[in-house]
Scaffold this motif. Sequence first.
Motif, short mmCIF file in Angstrom:
data_model
loop_
_atom_site.label_atom_id
_atom_site.label_comp_id
_atom_site.label_asym_id
_atom_site.label_seq_id
_atom_site.Cartn_x
_atom_site.Cartn_y
_atom_site.Cartn_z
N ALA A 43 -6.22 -10.21 -1.93
CA ALA A 43 -6.05 -9.16 -2.93
C ALA A 43 -6.19 -7.78 -2.32
O ALA A 43 -7.02 -7.56 -1.43
CB ALA A 43 -7.07 -9.34 -4.05
N LYS A 70 -6.02 -3.43 -3.73
CA LYS A 70 -6.58 -2.70 -4.88
C LYS A 70 -5.82 -3.04 -6.16
O LYS A 70 -6.42 -3.38 -7.18
CB LYS A 70 -6.50 -1.21 -4.57
CG LYS A 70 -7.21 -0.34 -5.57
CD LYS A 70 -7.41 1.06 -5.01
CE LYS A 70 -7.76 2.04 -6.11
NZ LYS A 70 -6.58 2.56 -6.80
N ASP A 71 -4.50 -2.95 -6.10
CA ASP A 71 -3.73 -3.21 -7.32
C ASP A 71 -2.60 -4.21 -7.07
O ASP A 71 -1.56 -4.15 -7.71
CB ASP A 71 -3.19 -1.90 -7.89
CG ASP A 71 -2.40 -1.12 -6.85
OD1 ASP A 71 -2.27 -1.63 -5.71
OD2 ASP A 71 -1.90 -0.02 -7.16
N PHE A 72 -2.82 -5.09 -6.13
CA PHE A 72 -1.80 -6.11 -5.84
C PHE A 72 -2.45 -7.32 -5.20
O PHE A 72 -3.58 -7.25 -4.71
CB PHE A 72 -0.73 -5.55 -4.89
CG PHE A 72 -1.27 -5.15 -3.54
CD1 PHE A 72 -1.37 -6.08 -2.51
CD2 PHE A 72 -1.70 -3.84 -3.31
CE1 PHE A 72 -1.89 -5.71 -1.28
CE2 PHE A 72 -2.21 -3.47 -2.07
CZ PHE A 72 -2.31 -4.41 -1.05
N TRP A 97 -6.78 -13.33 -10.67
CA TRP A 97 -5.82 -13.40 -9.56
C TRP A 97 -6.02 -14.60 -8.63
O TRP A 97 -5.03 -15.11 -8.10
CB TRP A 97 -5.82 -12.11 -8.75
CG TRP A 97 -5.35 -10.91 -9.51
CD1 TRP A 97 -5.01 -10.85 -10.84
CD2 TRP A 97 -5.18 -9.61 -8.99
NE1 TRP A 97 -4.66 -9.58 -11.16
CE2 TRP A 97 -4.75 -8.79 -10.04
CE3 TRP A 97 -5.36 -9.04 -7.72
CZ2 TRP A 97 -4.48 -7.43 -9.88
CZ3 TRP A 97 -5.10 -7.69 -7.55
CH2 TRP A 97 -4.66 -6.90 -8.62
N ASP A 117 6.50 -5.28 -7.21
CA ASP A 117 6.27 -6.70 -7.47
C ASP A 117 7.50 -7.54 -7.08
O ASP A 117 8.63 -7.18 -7.39
CB ASP A 117 6.02 -6.84 -8.98
CG ASP A 117 5.79 -8.26 -9.41
OD1 ASP A 117 4.76 -8.82 -9.02
OD2 ASP A 117 6.64 -8.79 -10.14
N GLU A 124 0.83 -1.21 0.00
CA GLU A 124 0.00 0.00 0.00
C GLU A 124 0.86 1.25 0.00
O GLU A 124 0.41 2.32 -0.38
CB GLU A 124 -0.97 -0.03 1.19
CG GLU A 124 -2.14 -0.97 0.91
CD GLU A 124 -2.98 -1.32 2.13
OE1 GLU A 124 -2.58 -0.97 3.26
OE2 GLU A 124 -4.04 -1.96 1.94
N PRO A 136 -5.91 -9.46 -15.62
CA PRO A 136 -7.08 -8.86 -14.98
C PRO A 136 -7.34 -9.46 -13.59
O PRO A 136 -7.04 -10.64 -13.36
CB PRO A 136 -8.24 -9.22 -15.93
CG PRO A 136 -7.63 -9.76 -17.16
CD PRO A 136 -6.20 -10.09 -16.90
N LYS A 137 -7.92 -8.65 -12.73
CA LYS A 137 -8.11 -9.06 -11.33
C LYS A 137 -8.93 -10.35 -11.19
O LYS A 137 -8.73 -11.13 -10.25
CB LYS A 137 -8.79 -7.92 -10.57
CG LYS A 137 -8.55 -7.97 -9.09
CD LYS A 137 -8.91 -6.65 -8.43
CE LYS A 137 -8.53 -6.68 -6.95
NZ LYS A 137 -8.73 -5.40 -6.28
N ARG A 173 2.15 -8.07 -8.31
CA ARG A 173 1.35 -7.03 -8.99
C ARG A 173 1.08 -7.58 -10.40
O ARG A 173 1.82 -7.29 -11.33
CB ARG A 173 2.10 -5.71 -9.05
CG ARG A 173 2.31 -5.08 -7.66
CD ARG A 173 2.81 -3.66 -7.77
NE ARG A 173 3.05 -3.06 -6.47
CZ ARG A 173 2.13 -2.43 -5.74
NH1 ARG A 173 0.89 -2.35 -6.17
NH2 ARG A 173 2.45 -1.89 -4.57
N GLU A 183 -0.09 -8.55 -14.11
CA GLU A 183 -0.50 -7.81 -15.31
C GLU A 183 -1.87 -8.29 -15.76
O GLU A 183 -2.58 -7.60 -16.49
CB GLU A 183 0.52 -8.02 -16.43
CG GLU A 183 1.81 -7.27 -16.14
CD GLU A 183 2.89 -7.53 -17.16
OE1 GLU A 183 2.65 -8.26 -18.14
OE2 GLU A 183 3.99 -6.97 -16.96
#
Length: 250
Positions: free
Chosen positions: A129, A131-133, A85, A42, A37, A81-82, A77, A79
């Motif tokens: 998960a 937000k972006d990791f 994951w 990565d 955060e 799409p979520k 992180r 690449e």
Amino acid sequence: MSREDFSQVAADFPEPFRLLVRESVESTNDEVRTLAESGAVDGLIILAERQTAGRGRRGAAWFSQAGESLAFSILVRPEEPKALWPRLALAAGVAVAEAIDAFGVQAGIKWPNDVWIGRKKIAGILVEAGKDFAVVGIGLNVNCDSFPTEVSEIATSLKIEMSADFSRAEVLGGIIHRFARRRLQIGGQFEMLVAAFSERCVLTGNEVSLTTAAGPLTGTVEGIAAGGELLLRTAGGLQRLIQADEIRLK
Ligand code: BTN
């Protein structure tokens, strides 16, 4: 508790992985989340000798003996799409099982991500998960001789299986090298990951009971679908499960 130097093995990690070792933390997943955060990149791995509040799936506690087990978390992180994951859990499960195999004992995977030797659990994986990791947390019993009574019937370690002590650093290195490859297969090459997973799936061909959001189910596991789902043949037909808890072999 045995001290071990992880620096040599870490120096040989593939890009972009790098290791920070902590003496004691609540949970390595939380440590990695906090650093992610605030912008950590990565590949960061935090390994703790001791976790005071290690946790497993569904909020369960994860107990790991200091100096005898591996407890670490990897910042990813992706690449991809979520929505893809959650597949990181499959990638981590395959990586751990492959690393264990290299030490001479055949590991299986209980879908979605418990690593087993025989019918006992040797490692657990918790993917969370942000937000972006994503944080991929791995706990593996390496040199443990025994376990708390609650889990002693269902847990094992490399030492128990092989009657030998192992270098935790070497085991960690084995996992990271394999995860470096497997994590790239959650998108375009997912069929390769599913194939590797399927070969090791200890549920396939077995009758199981489990719970889903819609309620309990029993049936026979037919395998793993192309999207990584569990294929369960029930009296009502073939079910494709994305998520299930309390999976028990009959
Ligand atoms: C499970 O089997 O329920 C998952 C267990 C995951 C445990 C690991 S240990 C390192 C990381 N930090 C945690 O708090 N949990 C994971």
